[in-house]
Design a protein around this motif. Structure first.
Motif, mmCIF file in Angstrom:
data_model
loop_
_atom_site.group_PDB
_atom_site.id
_atom_site.type_symbol
_atom_site.label_atom_id
_atom_site.label_comp_id
_atom_site.label_asym_id
_atom_site.label_seq_id
_atom_site.Cartn_x
_atom_site.Cartn_y
_atom_site.Cartn_z
ATOM 1 N N ASP A 38 3.385 12.577 -4.061
ATOM 2 C CA ASP A 38 4.456 13.149 -3.614
ATOM 3 C C ASP A 38 4.354 13.447 -2.262
ATOM 4 O O ASP A 38 3.444 13.298 -1.621
ATOM 5 N N LEU A 39 5.544 13.495 -1.289
ATOM 6 C CA LEU A 39 5.611 13.691 -0.047
ATOM 7 C C LEU A 39 4.664 14.717 0.661
ATOM 8 O O LEU A 39 4.004 14.597 1.425
ATOM 9 N N PRO A 40 4.554 15.828 -0.082
ATOM 10 C CA PRO A 40 3.928 17.039 0.390
ATOM 11 C C PRO A 40 2.419 16.765 0.352
ATOM 12 O O PRO A 40 1.421 16.943 1.405
ATOM 13 N N GLU A 41 1.985 15.936 -0.724
ATOM 14 C CA GLU A 41 0.461 15.567 -0.821
ATOM 15 C C GLU A 41 0.144 14.360 0.251
ATOM 16 O O GLU A 41 -0.830 14.394 0.904
ATOM 17 N N ILE A 42 0.936 13.477 0.460
ATOM 18 C CA ILE A 42 0.976 12.496 1.527
ATOM 19 C C ILE A 42 0.598 13.145 2.821
ATOM 20 O O ILE A 42 -0.088 12.714 3.560
ATOM 21 N N GLN A 43 1.661 14.133 3.218
ATOM 22 C CA GLN A 43 1.520 14.861 4.360
ATOM 23 C C GLN A 43 0.444 15.656 4.403
ATOM 24 O O GLN A 43 -0.272 15.601 5.459
ATOM 25 N N THR A 44 -0.408 16.293 3.441
ATOM 26 C CA THR A 44 -1.666 16.882 3.405
ATOM 27 C C THR A 44 -2.639 15.998 3.752
ATOM 28 O O THR A 44 -3.686 16.082 4.489
ATOM 29 N N LEU A 45 -2.776 14.691 3.192
ATOM 30 C CA LEU A 45 -3.757 13.622 3.257
ATOM 31 C C LEU A 45 -3.541 13.295 4.745
ATOM 32 O O LEU A 45 -4.842 13.205 5.513
ATOM 33 N N LEU A 85 0.713 -1.333 0.135
ATOM 34 C CA LEU A 85 -0.064 0.124 -0.175
ATOM 35 C C LEU A 85 0.859 1.422 0.054
ATOM 36 O O LEU A 85 0.506 2.296 -0.675
ATOM 37 N N MET A 86 1.985 1.341 0.746
ATOM 38 C CA MET A 86 2.759 2.615 0.836
ATOM 39 C C MET A 86 3.689 2.503 -0.515
ATOM 40 O O MET A 86 3.490 3.706 -0.987
ATOM 41 N N GLN A 87 3.624 1.517 -0.937
ATOM 42 C CA GLN A 87 4.468 1.766 -2.508
ATOM 43 C C GLN A 87 3.624 2.157 -3.454
ATOM 44 O O GLN A 87 3.910 3.080 -4.407
ATOM 45 N N LYS A 88 2.259 2.003 -3.440
ATOM 46 C CA LYS A 88 1.437 2.464 -4.146
ATOM 47 C C LYS A 88 1.026 3.999 -4.151
ATOM 48 O O LYS A 88 0.867 4.900 -4.892
ATOM 49 N N LEU A 89 1.188 4.415 -2.593
ATOM 50 C CA LEU A 89 0.904 5.627 -2.255
ATOM 51 C C LEU A 89 2.015 6.461 -2.711
ATOM 52 O O LEU A 89 1.665 7.583 -3.279
ATOM 53 N N ASN A 90 3.083 6.043 -2.583
ATOM 54 C CA ASN A 90 4.380 6.824 -3.134
ATOM 55 C C ASN A 90 4.430 6.934 -4.668
ATOM 56 O O ASN A 90 4.888 7.877 -5.138
ATOM 57 N N ALA A 91 4.010 5.997 -5.135
ATOM 58 C CA ALA A 91 3.955 6.029 -6.879
ATOM 59 C C ALA A 91 2.743 7.297 -7.413
ATOM 60 O O ALA A 91 2.933 7.809 -8.386
ATOM 61 N N ALA A 92 1.682 7.178 -6.377
ATOM 62 C CA ALA A 92 0.702 8.131 -6.969
ATOM 63 C C ALA A 92 0.701 9.728 -6.420
ATOM 64 O O ALA A 92 0.293 10.545 -6.969
#
Length: 119
Positions: A90-97, A81-88
């Motif tokens: 970037d870090l700032p977007e993940i942090q926002t989520l 799941l983390m690999q899919k998240l990182n593929a879709a």
């Protein structure tokens, strides 16, 4: 170890995003090339480990979460799941989520979505 063997003075620090190693800008070009080559080699090895089919057997992944009171907690996330998240994203977007999820958990809002945003 590599830098020490080459006689390079370096400082290192780590945080939830990874590791940072700083070397002096005063090293000669040949040594700098050797350091950069070793860095590239380590990055390739890391990528191979993370993307290998065996990665899930030993890898641990997750996201650091900062709570409203400043405490931090590591939320484990399955490697795939983390690999899919990182593929879709970037870090700032993940942090926002993650921040949006923390906000929703810490301060629940039962209003319908259409009533939450004025404007």
């Amino acid at each position: 170890m590599f830098l020490r063997e080459k006689g390079v003075v370096a400082s290192a620090k780590s945080d939830e995003l990874g590791h940072l190693v700083e070397v002096s800008e005063e090293i000669d070009d040949a040594l700098l090339d050797a350091v950069e080559a070793r860095y590239d080699q380590l990055m390739d090895e890391t990528e191979s480990l993370v993307t290998s089919e065996d990665a899930e057997s030993f890898a641990v992944s997750g996201i650091w979460v900062t709570l409203g009171d400043g405490r931090r907690s590591f939320a484990p996330v399955e490697v795939a799941l983390m690999q899919k998240l990182n593929a879709a994203l970037d870090l700032p977007e993940i942090q926002t989520l993650v921040e949006a999820i923390v906000q929703a958990v810490e301060t629940p809002d039962d209003r319908p979505l259409c009533k939450r945003h004025e404007g």
